[in-house]
Design a protein around this motif. Structure first.
Motif, PDB file in Angstrom:
ATOM      1  N   TYR A   1       0.834  -1.200   0.000  1.00 38.43           N
ATOM      2  CA  TYR A   1       0.000   0.000   0.000  1.00 38.43           C
ATOM      3  C   TYR A   1       0.872   1.255   0.000  1.00 38.43           C
ATOM      4  O   TYR A   1       2.001   1.262   0.497  1.00 38.43           O
ATOM      5  CB  TYR A   1      -0.876   0.051   1.255  1.00 38.43           C
ATOM      6  CG  TYR A   1      -1.882  -1.058   1.369  1.00 38.43           C
ATOM      7  CD1 TYR A   1      -3.133  -0.974   0.759  1.00 38.43           C
ATOM      8  CD2 TYR A   1      -1.595  -2.210   2.118  1.00 38.43           C
ATOM      9  CE1 TYR A   1      -4.064  -1.996   0.876  1.00 38.43           C
ATOM     10  CE2 TYR A   1      -2.523  -3.237   2.230  1.00 38.43           C
ATOM     11  CZ  TYR A   1      -3.756  -3.115   1.607  1.00 38.43           C
ATOM     12  OH  TYR A   1      -4.672  -4.123   1.717  1.00 38.43           O
ATOM     13  N   GLY A   2       0.303   2.334  -0.539  1.00 38.11           N
ATOM     14  CA  GLY A   2       0.798   3.673  -0.281  1.00 38.11           C
ATOM     15  C   GLY A   2      -0.141   4.330   0.715  1.00 38.11           C
ATOM     16  O   GLY A   2      -1.345   4.080   0.678  1.00 38.11           O
ATOM     17  N   PHE A   3       0.386   5.164   1.605  1.00 35.37           N
ATOM     18  CA  PHE A   3      -0.511   5.828   2.566  1.00 35.37           C
ATOM     19  C   PHE A   3      -0.454   7.347   2.461  1.00 35.37           C
ATOM     20  O   PHE A   3      -1.058   8.063   3.243  1.00 35.37           O
ATOM     21  CB  PHE A   3      -0.212   5.375   4.007  1.00 35.37           C
ATOM     22  CG  PHE A   3       1.108   5.856   4.583  1.00 35.37           C
ATOM     23  CD1 PHE A   3       1.184   7.040   5.291  1.00 35.37           C
ATOM     24  CD2 PHE A   3       2.256   5.101   4.431  1.00 35.37           C
ATOM     25  CE1 PHE A   3       2.382   7.478   5.839  1.00 35.37           C
ATOM     26  CE2 PHE A   3       3.470   5.524   4.972  1.00 35.37           C
ATOM     27  CZ  PHE A   3       3.536   6.710   5.677  1.00 35.37           C
ATOM     28  N   ASP A   4       0.234   7.859   1.429  1.00 34.97           N
ATOM     29  CA  ASP A   4       0.387   9.302   1.248  1.00 34.97           C
ATOM     30  C   ASP A   4      -0.627   9.810   0.226  1.00 34.97           C
ATOM     31  O   ASP A   4      -1.435   9.050  -0.304  1.00 34.97           O
ATOM     32  CB  ASP A   4       1.815   9.617   0.795  1.00 34.97           C
ATOM     33  CG  ASP A   4       2.231  11.053   1.095  1.00 34.97           C
ATOM     34  OD1 ASP A   4       1.392  11.838   1.577  1.00 34.97           O
ATOM     35  OD2 ASP A   4       3.396  11.399   0.829  1.00 34.97           O
ATOM     36  N   ALA A   5      -0.583  11.113  -0.034  1.00 35.57           N
ATOM     37  CA  ALA A   5      -1.445  11.752  -1.022  1.00 35.57           C
ATOM     38  C   ALA A   5      -0.604  12.686  -1.878  1.00 35.57           C
ATOM     39  O   ALA A   5       0.503  13.072  -1.496  1.00 35.57           O
ATOM     40  CB  ALA A   5      -2.558  12.527  -0.333  1.00 35.57           C
ATOM     41  N   MET A  40      -3.151  11.002   5.545  1.00 31.78           N
ATOM     42  CA  MET A  40      -2.340   9.812   5.805  1.00 31.78           C
ATOM     43  C   MET A  40      -2.998   8.931   6.861  1.00 31.78           C
ATOM     44  O   MET A  40      -3.043   7.703   6.724  1.00 31.78           O
ATOM     45  CB  MET A  40      -0.936  10.212   6.283  1.00 31.78           C
ATOM     46  CG  MET A  40      -0.019  10.793   5.235  1.00 31.78           C
ATOM     47  SD  MET A  40       1.614  11.109   5.974  1.00 31.78           S
ATOM     48  CE  MET A  40       2.523  11.682   4.547  1.00 31.78           C
ATOM     49  N   VAL A  41      -3.497   9.571   7.913  1.00 30.30           N
ATOM     50  CA  VAL A  41      -4.162   8.820   8.985  1.00 30.30           C
ATOM     51  C   VAL A  41      -5.377   8.083   8.439  1.00 30.30           C
ATOM     52  O   VAL A  41      -5.591   6.893   8.718  1.00 30.30           O
ATOM     53  CB  VAL A  41      -4.570   9.755  10.139  1.00 30.30           C
ATOM     54  CG1 VAL A  41      -5.461   9.029  11.133  1.00 30.30           C
ATOM     55  CG2 VAL A  41      -3.333  10.295  10.838  1.00 30.30           C
ATOM     56  N   GLN A  42      -6.201   8.790   7.650  1.00 31.00           N
ATOM     57  CA  GLN A  42      -7.376   8.150   7.077  1.00 31.00           C
ATOM     58  C   GLN A  42      -6.983   6.962   6.215  1.00 31.00           C
ATOM     59  O   GLN A  42      -7.609   5.897   6.270  1.00 31.00           O
ATOM     60  CB  GLN A  42      -8.170   9.153   6.244  1.00 31.00           C
ATOM     61  CG  GLN A  42      -9.458   8.585   5.662  1.00 31.00           C
ATOM     62  CD  GLN A  42     -10.419   8.125   6.733  1.00 31.00           C
ATOM     63  OE1 GLN A  42     -10.894   8.941   7.534  1.00 31.00           O
ATOM     64  NE2 GLN A  42     -10.712   6.842   6.792  1.00 31.00           N
ATOM     65  N   ALA A  44       1.023  12.230  11.258  1.00 30.19           N
ATOM     66  CA  ALA A  44       0.138  11.066  11.283  1.00 30.19           C
ATOM     67  C   ALA A  44       0.314  10.248  12.558  1.00 30.19           C
ATOM     68  O   ALA A  44      -0.660   9.787  13.158  1.00 30.19           O
ATOM     69  CB  ALA A  44       0.392  10.201  10.052  1.00 30.19           C
ATOM     70  N   GLY A  45       1.563  10.052  12.996  1.00 33.02           N
ATOM     71  CA  GLY A  45       1.806   9.268  14.200  1.00 33.02           C
ATOM     72  C   GLY A  45       1.266   9.929  15.451  1.00 33.02           C
ATOM     73  O   GLY A  45       0.737   9.260  16.348  1.00 33.02           O
ATOM     74  N   ALA A  46       1.374  11.270  15.520  1.00 39.35           N
ATOM     75  CA  ALA A  46       0.861  11.998  16.671  1.00 39.35           C
ATOM     76  C   ALA A  46      -0.663  11.905  16.740  1.00 39.35           C
ATOM     77  O   ALA A  46      -1.247  11.942  17.828  1.00 39.35           O
ATOM     78  CB  ALA A  46       1.292  13.462  16.601  1.00 39.35           C
TER      79      ALA A  46
END
Length: 353
Positions: A111-115, A255-257, A300-302
């Motif tokens: 997967y990619g998780f960026d935009a 990214m979180v979504q 995203a991690g925060a």
């Protein structure tokens, strides 16, 4: 003190994030590949990289079924030319070979998780919205719904020339952005209606296609809606450091979504390894100095930390005494991070003397 990767993968952890301090140091992707191979032996079945979500779908097709040509999917599926980097090519080749003779439920997923939200350019949402509308319009009876209204709207006419959105001036100057125009607002309302329709009609849509195709189409819609939100932020006539910080926050929120959606897909198969820059994956507030601007935002991690708790673990990548080791790495080790810290652990990389 060096530790085993299993020390950081608790029973509740289904998102293990490995950070890198810089994108162009090849040591970290090589270590990522080694760790992922170990994690697969411990039940991990997917990996998510900091690259655009929708183009990466073609890479997963190749990893899963061998669909497409290797060079083509590497070029299109990983942004900014990083598909040419040896560790990335080795990762995809290894995953394809691993999957070749295994049943579908045991295969690894990519997967990619960026935009597509860059500091100098952001594309038009048109193609993503058109893909989502085609999925809604082609599967089953729409009846009188938001989607039937959407089918009557000419998305291409509303969006206009794609270059209007992607030109650098539209990013650097709020007055040049079209993110707050009446056409953009109409597209945002349309995209929101379609997102509602995706969920309201999920049973019939999935029955007519498949769960995988539903997620695939929704990924396109999520990308399009995310771009509309990003362009809306671009149009805000506010102080530059605040404006850019909000742009960074908008990107990380998407990214979180994406990561939560990935976990919805992978929930019954095993945990996911996430690989990206420390600034995106660390648990505390991110800070970056750009030109004379101080930028601060929650990465995203925060965001994931308080949302999913111990399901998320972060290992920060740290360069050794050489600073940039550029392929001369001979040793690396995992260690527990000292307190206070933004990481659950630290991966130290050293080079030859």
């Amino acid at each position: 003190m060096s530790q085993d990767i299993r020390d950081f993968v608790t029973p509740s952890c289904d998102l293990l994030a490995l950070g890198e301090p810089t994108h162009m140091e090849p040591a970290f992707p090589r270590i990522r590949n080694e760790l992922f191979a170990q994690l697969v032996d411990h039940g991990f079945r997917s990996i998510a990289l900091e690259t655009d979500r929708v183009p990466a779908l073609a890479l997963n097709d190749y990893v899963q079924d061998g669909t497409g040509g290797f060079d083509e999917v590497m070029s299109e599926g990983i942004a900014h030319g990083r598909g040419e980097l040896a560790p990335n090519r080795q990762l995809i080749s290894w995953m394809r070979e691993y999957n070749r003779d295994r049943p579908a439920e045991e295969r690894l997923s990519f997967y990619g998780f960026d935009a597509e939200m860059e500091n100098m350019s952001a594309p038009s949402p048109r193609r993503y919205l058109e893909h989502a509308r085609a999925y809604l319009g082609n599967e089953g009876s729409l009846a009188l719904s938001a989607a039937s209204a959407a089918s009557a709207v000419d998305i291409a006419s509303l969006a206009g020339d794609d270059e209007r959105w992607s030109r650098t001036e539209a990013v650097l100057d709020p007055a040049m952005s079209i993110g707050a125009t009446a056409e953009a607002e109409t597209l945002r309302s349309l995209a929101d209606d379609m997102l509602t329709e995706f969920h309201a009609r999920a049973p019939e849509l999935i029955a007519a296609t498949s769960r995988a195709e539903w997620f695939r189409a929704r990924a396109h819609l999520t990308a399009g809606l995310g771009l509309l939100r990003y362009h809306r932020q671009l149009a805000q006539p506010i102080e530059e450091s605040v404006r850019i910080s909000r742009l960074l926050a908008t990107r990380d929120a998407l990214m979180v979504q994406n990561l939560l959606d990935i976990r919805d897909i992978e929930a019954d198969r095993g945990p996911t390894l996430v690989f990206g820059h420390n600034l995106h994956l660390q648990r505390n507030l991110s800070h970056m100095r750009m030109r004379d601007l101080d930028l601060n935002w929650y990465g995203a991690g925060a965001i994931l930390g308080p949302l999913v708790g111990e399901r998320y673990a972060f290992i920060a990548g740290s360069l050794g005494r050489e600073g940039a080791v550029q392929g001369r790495t001979t040793t690396w080790a995992l260690a527990q991070a000292p307190e206070p810290t933004s990481a659950d652990g630290v991966l130290h990389v050293n080079a030859d003397d």
